[in-house]
Design an enzyme around this catalytic site. Structure first.
Site, PDB file in Angstrom:
ATOM      1  N   GLN A  20       0.850  -1.197   0.000  1.00 44.72           N
ATOM      2  CA  GLN A  20       0.000   0.000   0.000  1.00 44.72           C
ATOM      3  C   GLN A  20       0.879   1.239   0.000  1.00 44.72           C
ATOM      4  OE1 GLN A  20      -3.677  -0.622   2.799  1.00 44.72           O
ATOM      5  NE2 GLN A  20      -1.961  -1.767   3.651  1.00 44.72           N
ATOM      6  N   ASP A  29       6.269   4.600  -1.163  1.00 46.39           N
ATOM      7  CA  ASP A  29       7.728   4.789  -1.148  1.00 46.39           C
ATOM      8  C   ASP A  29       8.389   3.711  -2.006  1.00 46.39           C
ATOM      9  OD1 ASP A  29       7.448   3.381   2.095  1.00 46.39           O
ATOM     10  OD2 ASP A  29       8.542   2.385   0.484  1.00 46.39           O
ATOM     11  N   HIS A  83      -1.330   1.369  -4.365  1.00 38.42           N
ATOM     12  CA  HIS A  83      -1.719   2.774  -4.187  1.00 38.42           C
ATOM     13  C   HIS A  83      -0.823   3.711  -4.972  1.00 38.42           C
ATOM     14  CE1 HIS A  83      -3.927   1.808  -0.153  1.00 38.42           C
ATOM     15  NE2 HIS A  83      -4.598   1.412  -1.217  1.00 38.42           N
ATOM     16  N   CYS A 121       0.666  12.046 -16.528  1.00 39.91           N
ATOM     17  CA  CYS A 121       0.200  13.189 -17.309  1.00 39.91           C
ATOM     18  C   CYS A 121      -1.279  13.056 -17.648  1.00 39.91           C
ATOM     19  CB  CYS A 121       1.010  13.305 -18.612  1.00 39.91           C
ATOM     20  SG  CYS A 121       0.473  14.666 -19.666  1.00 39.91           S
ATOM     21  N   CYS A 181       5.329  17.690 -18.849  1.00 39.21           N
ATOM     22  CA  CYS A 181       5.289  16.232 -18.983  1.00 39.21           C
ATOM     23  C   CYS A 181       6.514  15.783 -19.787  1.00 39.21           C
ATOM     24  CB  CYS A 181       4.008  15.808 -19.719  1.00 39.21           C
ATOM     25  SG  CYS A 181       4.036  14.067 -20.202  1.00 39.21           S
ATOM     26  N   GLY A 231       2.541  -4.454   8.964  1.00 38.93           N
ATOM     27  CA  GLY A 231       2.605  -3.002   9.149  1.00 38.93           C
ATOM     28  C   GLY A 231       1.428  -2.237   8.593  1.00 38.93           C
ATOM     29  N   SER A 267      -2.803  -1.080   9.449  1.00 35.39           N
ATOM     30  CA  SER A 267      -3.824  -1.025  10.505  1.00 35.39           C
ATOM     31  C   SER A 267      -5.116  -1.713  10.089  1.00 35.39           C
ATOM     32  CB  SER A 267      -4.129   0.447  10.839  1.00 35.39           C
ATOM     33  OG  SER A 267      -4.685   1.082   9.692  1.00 35.39           O
ATOM     34  N   LEU A 297       2.906  -3.883  14.774  1.00 33.54           N
ATOM     35  CA  LEU A 297       3.331  -3.414  16.117  1.00 33.54           C
ATOM     36  C   LEU A 297       2.260  -3.772  17.150  1.00 33.54           C
ATOM     37  CD1 LEU A 297       5.682  -1.873  17.400  1.00 33.54           C
ATOM     38  CD2 LEU A 297       4.368   0.230  17.131  1.00 33.54           C
ATOM     39  N   ALA A 346       8.650  -4.068  13.071  1.00 33.06           N
ATOM     40  CA  ALA A 346       8.841  -4.864  11.847  1.00 33.06           C
ATOM     41  C   ALA A 346      10.284  -5.340  11.697  1.00 33.06           C
ATOM     42  CB  ALA A 346       8.426  -4.033  10.635  1.00 33.06           C
TER      43      ALA A 346
END
Ligand code: APR
Length: 238
Positions: A92, A95, A110, A118, A137, A177, A179, A205, A222
């Protein structure tokens, strides 16, 4: 014997110890800004500069020298390398820490913070600098038509068919990791259970919203629970 298949889902908690914020912890992102102001198509239509500024801040933070993959990211890349069967990592997170740790069979459901899309030509391009209404672009050269290539609330997550196909045949589903607050990811454990043979594990956690749906759970940071779990899986299976 056909090697067993693994599907892993990760959320913001796996990147917390790399220095990136989660969303719903008390100090999380949604305690600082409102989803309605920065993470919906309506917010972007209403005030694109505000949305660009929100993601520009997170994009710069992700590229800080101190932000590196942690032992949990590394453990999942090791599992993919050393597991004889198929493994799919669904994150999800927007990064790039799973890639930087070496994970290859990876879906960003995601989207990705370091990509631009663009609205004129549809091209998705790598994007590492601040994005503004004057940004061009890289594919079609048009100005002012870029958005960050992430999925906002109210939009369809990416590659869902591929994800559900994998959940339908997996023998192990591990949620790390997250919720368990946001659908459709929060429904993946039920999808896996419905295939009639998946063993389901939560590594977090603390117990998530969906903790009661898991066959097994290990709670802690983690960087501790994920490497230990991977070590055990590779040695003894489940
Ligand atoms: N180790 C393991 N888990 C942790 C750690 C850690 N060091 N720190 C926090 N966590 C756990 C929290 O207990 C929580 O259960 O990670 C989870 C993070 O939950 P959220 O902040 O809700 O993040 P996530 O589940 O990834 O959110 C899902 O919501 O806002 C949207 O698009 C956004 O992808 C995001 C989605």
């Amino acid at each position: 014997m056909e090697e067993r298949r693994i599907v892993i889902l990760t959320g913001a908690g796996i990147s917390k110890e790399s220095g990136l914020e989660t969303f719903r912890d008390p100090d999380g992102i949604w305690a600082q800004v409102r989803i309605e102001d920065v993470a919906t198509p309506e917010a972007f239509a209403r005030n694109p500069e505000r949305v660009h500024a929100f993601y520009n801040h997170r994009r710069a933070g992700l590229q800080a020298d101190a932000v590196l993959p942690n032992a949990a990211h590394d453990a999942l890349a090791r599992l993919e390398r050393d597991w004889p069967g198929e493994m799919l990592l669904v994150t999800q997170n927007i990064d790039d820490l799973h890639e930087r740790a070496g994970s290859k069979a990876l879906i960003h459901m995601h989207g990705e913070l370091l990509k631009a899309r663009c609205l004129a030509c549809g091209a998705v391009s790598p994007w590492h600098e601040p994005m503004t209404l004057a940004s061009l672009c890289p594919a079609c050269g048009t100005a002012g038509t870029l958005r960050v290539n992430v999925v906002w609330f109210g939009e369809m997550p990416m590659e869902m068919e591929r994800i559900y196909d994998a959940l339908g045949v997996c023998d192990l589903f591990v949620s790390i990791g997250t919720s368990g607050n946001v659908y459709p990811a929060s429904g993946f454990v039920a999808e896996a259970r419905n295939n009639g043979r998946a063993h389901t594990v939560e590594l977090n956690l603390e117990p998530s919203e969906g903790h009661s749906l898991f066959d097994e759970a290990h709670y802690g940071p983690a960087t501790e629970v994920v490497p230990a779990f991977v070590e055990r899986i590779l040695k003894d299976g489940w």
